[in-house]
Design a protein around this motif. Structure first.
Motif: not given
Length: 193
Positions: A8-10, A17-18, A66-70, A80-88
């Motif tokens: 939820g944080f992301f 977030v950053a 809240g998921y990893a994008y590598v 490594l990236n952290f996916v942020c913002e509402p879905k889509g």
DNA sequence: TGCCCGATTAACT
DNA sequence: GTTAATCGGGCAA
């Protein structure tokens, strides 16, 4: 003890977030350190991988936060990236540097035993030190083997232009801990009045 | 299909 | 300061 960050944080703006992630602790299989540098990539940003729509590589950016994008960088390194913002909304933060705190011996071995300042100071270097590869693409950031802990003390956050890009290079979307010796590069000094 | 470029790094001169 | 390593995406043909 530090609060554990959940997905939820992301689910907010990358620019909220950053700066909050500076000073947070990133662990992968119990190895890692404090995040001291990252960059924001919004889907409306020509420098973002998601700018031109979904592909096989960037698909995870179009899913929930809240998921990893590598991804593979220059055919050699992993980033490594952290996916942020509402879905889509297909936005993410690129983790660029850690101050190594846990598992120093393991990280030195993976990295060929450089000095500690160079263990995790760069997006490719920190993935090598933590043992992160494309296999972790799509992993949840709030479940093992990942663990994220909110920062405990106060941190001075610096901002500046992002590194290594040519499109939208003027945007000040790089965030870092002011004065940290583990940054991949120093931040430009503030303009004099 | 082929060509160029890129959210990089280390090892050179 | 320069360059090689090496691969996915975008775009022209």
């Amino acid at each position: 003890m530090a609060r554990r960050l959940t997905r939820g944080f992301f689910g907010r703006s990358v620019h909220e977030v950053a700066p909050e992630l500076i000073g947070a602790t990133l662990l992968f299989n119990g190895v890692g350190g404090r995040i001291v540098e990252l960059e924001a990539y919004h889907h409306t940003d020509p420098a973002a991988h998601s700018y031109r729509g979904p592909t096989e590589r960037n698909a995870i950016m179009f899913g929930p936060a809240g998921y990893a994008y590598v991804y593979r960088s220059y055919g050699i390194h992993w980033c490594l990236n952290f996916v942020c913002e509402p879905k889509g909304s297909a936005s993410a933060v690129l983790i660029r540097a850690l101050e190594p705190t846990v598992g120093l011996a393991v990280m030195r071995r993976r990295r060929g035993a450089p000095g500690d300042r160079l263990l995790c100071s760069g997006p490719g270097r920190l993935c090598q030190a933590l043992g992160i590869t494309h296999r972790q693409n799509g992993f949840a950031l709030d479940e093992p083997p990942f663990e994220l802990l909110a920062r405990t003390g106060d941190v001075e956050v610096a901002t500046g232009p992002r590194i290594g890009i040519t499109k939208a290079a003027e945007l000040p979307w790089r965030y870092g801990e002011k004065g940290s010796r583990f940054l991949s590069k120093p931040f430009p000094l503030p303009a004099k009045l």
